[in-house]
Each structure stands twice: as structure tokens, then as C-alpha cells.
Design a protein around this motif. Structure first.
Motif, PDB file in Angstrom:
ATOM      1  N   TYR A  38      14.526   7.644   7.351  1.00 58.60           N
ATOM      2  CA  TYR A  38      13.743   7.645   7.623  1.00 58.60           C
ATOM      3  C   TYR A  38      12.762   7.221   6.882  1.00 58.60           C
ATOM      4  CZ  TYR A  38       8.719  10.957   8.150  1.00 58.60           C
ATOM      5  OH  TYR A  38       7.334  10.720   8.535  1.00 58.60           O
ATOM      6  N   LEU A  39      13.024   7.653   5.169  1.00 57.94           N
ATOM      7  CA  LEU A  39      11.433   6.876   3.838  1.00 57.94           C
ATOM      8  C   LEU A  39      11.474   5.885   4.126  1.00 57.94           C
ATOM      9  CD1 LEU A  39      11.780   9.732   1.502  1.00 57.94           C
ATOM     10  CD2 LEU A  39       9.514   9.965   3.235  1.00 57.94           C
ATOM     11  N   ASN A  40      12.640   5.146   3.893  1.00 58.30           N
ATOM     12  CA  ASN A  40      13.179   4.080   4.173  1.00 58.30           C
ATOM     13  C   ASN A  40      12.594   2.976   5.752  1.00 58.30           C
ATOM     14  OD1 ASN A  40      14.865   4.089   2.056  1.00 58.30           O
ATOM     15  ND2 ASN A  40      16.433   3.557   3.168  1.00 58.30           N
ATOM     16  N   ALA A  41      12.308   3.966   6.845  1.00 60.51           N
ATOM     17  CA  ALA A  41      11.567   2.747   7.707  1.00 60.51           C
ATOM     18  C   ALA A  41      10.339   3.174   7.445  1.00 60.51           C
ATOM     19  CB  ALA A  41      11.477   3.867   8.503  1.00 60.51           C
ATOM     20  N   LYS A  42       9.511   3.843   7.164  1.00 55.94           N
ATOM     21  CA  LYS A  42       7.879   3.964   6.503  1.00 55.94           C
ATOM     22  C   LYS A  42       7.829   2.776   5.465  1.00 55.94           C
ATOM     23  CE  LYS A  42       6.547   7.883   8.608  1.00 55.94           C
ATOM     24  NZ  LYS A  42       6.178   7.698  10.153  1.00 55.94           N
ATOM     25  N   CYS A  43       8.785   2.932   4.133  1.00 53.95           N
ATOM     26  CA  CYS A  43       8.678   1.762   3.192  1.00 53.95           C
ATOM     27  C   CYS A  43       8.075   0.173   3.745  1.00 53.95           C
ATOM     28  CB  CYS A  43       9.624   1.605   2.070  1.00 53.95           C
ATOM     29  SG  CYS A  43       9.497   2.486   1.208  1.00 53.95           S
ATOM     30  N   ARG A  44       9.413  -0.163   4.882  1.00 55.98           N
ATOM     31  CA  ARG A  44       9.303  -1.376   5.531  1.00 55.98           C
ATOM     32  C   ARG A  44       8.088  -1.658   6.679  1.00 55.98           C
ATOM     33  NH1 ARG A  44      14.786  -0.067   6.445  1.00 55.98           N
ATOM     34  NH2 ARG A  44      14.503   0.705   8.439  1.00 55.98           N
ATOM     35  N   ALA A  45       7.475  -0.302   6.819  1.00 55.05           N
ATOM     36  CA  ALA A  45       6.086  -0.244   8.046  1.00 55.05           C
ATOM     37  C   ALA A  45       5.045  -0.307   7.142  1.00 55.05           C
ATOM     38  CB  ALA A  45       6.305   1.112   8.687  1.00 55.05           C
ATOM     39  N   GLY A  46       4.988  -0.464   5.635  1.00 52.68           N
ATOM     40  CA  GLY A  46       3.768   0.058   4.498  1.00 52.68           C
ATOM     41  C   GLY A  46       2.944   0.694   5.030  1.00 52.68           C
ATOM     42  N   TYR A  47       3.771   2.049   4.785  1.00 50.56           N
ATOM     43  CA  TYR A  47       2.733   3.006   5.316  1.00 50.56           C
ATOM     44  C   TYR A  47       2.416   3.692   3.887  1.00 50.56           C
ATOM     45  CZ  TYR A  47       2.424   7.693   7.457  1.00 50.56           C
ATOM     46  OH  TYR A  47       1.463   9.035   8.677  1.00 50.56           O
ATOM     47  N   THR A  48       0.742   3.679   4.560  1.00 51.66           N
ATOM     48  CA  THR A  48       0.130   4.387   2.791  1.00 51.66           C
ATOM     49  C   THR A  48      -0.757   5.682   3.576  1.00 51.66           C
ATOM     50  OG1 THR A  48      -1.759   3.504   3.847  1.00 51.66           O
ATOM     51  CG2 THR A  48      -0.548   1.859   2.529  1.00 51.66           C
ATOM     52  N   LYS A  49      -0.177   6.653   4.438  1.00 56.52           N
ATOM     53  CA  LYS A  49      -0.672   8.119   4.811  1.00 56.52           C
ATOM     54  C   LYS A  49       0.340   8.051   3.869  1.00 56.52           C
ATOM     55  CE  LYS A  49      -3.367   6.146   8.744  1.00 56.52           C
ATOM     56  NZ  LYS A  49      -3.092   6.177  10.790  1.00 56.52           N
ATOM     57  N   PRO A  50      -0.685   9.871   3.959  1.00 56.45           N
ATOM     58  CA  PRO A  50       0.118  10.980   3.224  1.00 56.45           C
ATOM     59  C   PRO A  50       1.384  11.130   4.380  1.00 56.45           C
ATOM     60  CG  PRO A  50      -1.984  11.203   3.341  1.00 56.45           C
ATOM     61  CD  PRO A  50      -2.128  10.787   4.243  1.00 56.45           C
ATOM     62  N   ILE A  51       2.486  11.627   3.743  1.00 57.48           N
ATOM     63  CA  ILE A  51       3.611  12.096   4.101  1.00 57.48           C
ATOM     64  C   ILE A  51       4.113  13.605   3.760  1.00 57.48           C
ATOM     65  CG2 ILE A  51       6.388  11.642   4.531  1.00 57.48           C
ATOM     66  CD1 ILE A  51       5.360   8.486   4.047  1.00 57.48           C
ATOM     67  N   PHE A  52       4.010  14.365   4.158  1.00 53.33           N
ATOM     68  CA  PHE A  52       5.029  15.983   3.799  1.00 53.33           C
ATOM     69  C   PHE A  52       6.262  16.117   4.386  1.00 53.33           C
ATOM     70  CE2 PHE A  52      -0.199  15.968   4.238  1.00 53.33           C
ATOM     71  CZ  PHE A  52      -0.163  16.817   3.051  1.00 53.33           C
ATOM     72  N   ILE A  53       6.589  16.539   2.821  1.00 53.78           N
ATOM     73  CA  ILE A  53       7.958  17.143   3.627  1.00 53.78           C
ATOM     74  C   ILE A  53       8.173  18.043   3.149  1.00 53.78           C
ATOM     75  CG2 ILE A  53      10.616  16.589   2.630  1.00 53.78           C
ATOM     76  CD1 ILE A  53       9.026  13.984   3.622  1.00 53.78           C
ATOM     77  N   MET A  54       8.640  18.804   4.445  1.00 51.84           N
ATOM     78  CA  MET A  54       8.454  20.527   4.308  1.00 51.84           C
ATOM     79  C   MET A  54       9.786  20.812   4.802  1.00 51.84           C
ATOM     80  SD  MET A  54       5.547  20.904   7.906  1.00 51.84           S
ATOM     81  CE  MET A  54       5.474  22.884   7.935  1.00 51.84           C
ATOM     82  N   SER A  55      10.284  21.765   3.819  1.00 51.27           N
ATOM     83  CA  SER A  55      11.447  22.823   3.390  1.00 51.27           C
ATOM     84  C   SER A  55      10.963  23.940   2.979  1.00 51.27           C
ATOM     85  CB  SER A  55      11.963  22.071   2.168  1.00 51.27           C
ATOM     86  OG  SER A  55      13.646  22.438   1.623  1.00 51.27           O
TER      87      SER A  55
END
Length: 201
Positions: free
Chosen positions: A138-155
Motif C-alpha cells: 500500500y505504501l509503495n503504491a502511494k510513493c509511486r503515485a507521489g502522494y503528499t497528503k497525510p496517511i493515518f495508520i490505525m492500529s
């Protein structure tokens, strides 16, 4: 963006709404600080003191009622209720709690790691490895997409080791998740790791 995060509501019939009162007081304090609009509510599990589906669902319902009364303009698709160790697996498939995995909004992303995928007693290394692998993809895909918005990992469970479980230990295999998060943050993603579980009476 303004989001509200919480955990361990731990509702019971015996508390006569005390837990709900605490939530109301917290939200009132936030409002008194000048925050009037919100982009999300992220709650990291444990909605009852018991370990039953019925009790957990009752706690979720009570918490949602309080939230809806206090934050009437916050839409349901911006409210995320995660599974904790007091909540049952079926609640993540019947619509009571969010399923594990990615959830997207226009302002930020959420990746949910439910109790069944990163459990209280970390006795299944294979389970935690699989969760870490899914998170990495999931995070690798966000990196490839150049995603800059916040990502909240909920655990619900934290990344640090805890003696709460005596021999086995909460977070026993946390290193697999830790490595993924460090790698993604090093690649420039804007990650917030939210957790609960660390409470006392």
C-alpha cells in the motif's frame, strides 16, 4: 486538516454514561480551543469492557450517538472505528467496524490494521509478516503515485513492547511493521501512526 483521534472507550452498562460524558467533555474542550470543523474521527478500538460481540456493538452504538450529537456535520464516511482486542472479528465484516486495509478520503488516507491482523498476543509471526507485507504494498503504491497528503495508520496495538501480556508481550513482532513504516517515511510519505490499548483504570 483537523482530525480527532481516540481509543479505549471501554463502555459498560455499569458506568451510566460516564464514558460518553468523558467524550463530550473532550470534544467541548477541543471546541473551546477554536476548532469548529473537522475532517475526520479515527477511533482505535475497544468499545466495551467485556469481550463479547453484543457488548462491543453496544459500546460502538453509544459512542456513535455521542459523536453524532456533538459533531452533527461530520459525515459518516469520515468516521473510522477500528477493531480492538475487546471487539470481535465479525464486527469488521458486518459493518459495525471498518475492515482492514485502505480507506480513502479527499483530504487524507487511512490504512486500518485490525486486531485480527496485529493481535494482542503476537503469537503468530506469519500473521504479522503478512500484515506488514500488505502495508508495504500500500505504501509503495502511494510513493509511486507521489502522494503528499497525510496517511493515518490505525492500529489498536502499539509498536513498542509491553509487559501487559506477561510472557508473550504486546508488539512482540512489531519490528516487521516498524521497518515498513520507517522505510516509507524515509521515502517522504507523511505518516501518522495512531494506536490505543495503553490504558488503565
Amino acid at each position: 486538516y483537523t482530525v480527532i483521534a481516540g481509543s479505549d472507550f471501554q463502555y459498560s452498562n455499569a458506568d451510566h454514561g460516564i464514558a460518553g460524558g468523558h467524550v463530550r467533555n473532550i470534544l467541548a474542550t477541543i471546541k473551546n480551543q477554536g476548532f469548529e470543523s473537522y475532517d475526520g474521527l479515527l477511533f482505535c478500538g475497544d468499545y466495551s469492557q467485556a469481550f463479547t460481540t453484543a457488548a462491543s456493538k453496544e459500546g460502538v452504538a453509544h459512542l456513535k450517538n455521542v459523536i453524532n450529537e456533538e459533531l452533527p456535520t461530520l459525515s459518516d464516511d469520515h468516521k473510522f472505528f477500528l477493531q480492538g482486542n475487546h471487539d470481535m472479528d465479525e464486527e469488521t465484516t458486518d459493518g459495525t467496524l471498518i475492515p482492514s486495509g485502505a480507506h480513502e478520503t479527499e483530504a487524507y488516507s487511512v490504512f486500518a490494521i485490525n486486531e485480527k491482523d496485529y493481535n494482542w498476543y503476537n503469537d503468530s509471526e506469519a500473521t504479522i509478516k503478512a500484515t506488514a507485507s500488505n502495508l508495504r504494498s500500500y505504501l509503495n503504491a502511494k510513493c509511486r503515485a507521489g502522494y503528499t497528503k497525510p496517511i493515518f495508520i490505525m492500529s489498536h496495538i502499539q509498536l513498542h513492547y509491553s509487559m501487559r501480556t506477561y510472557g508473550s508481550g504486546d508488539g512482540k513482532y512489531a519490528n516487521y511493521l516498524f521497518d515498513v513504516l520507517n522505510e516509507a517515511a524515509g521515502n517522504g510519505l507523511n505518516i501518522f501512526f495512531l494506536f490505543g490499548h495503553n490504558h488503565s483504570n
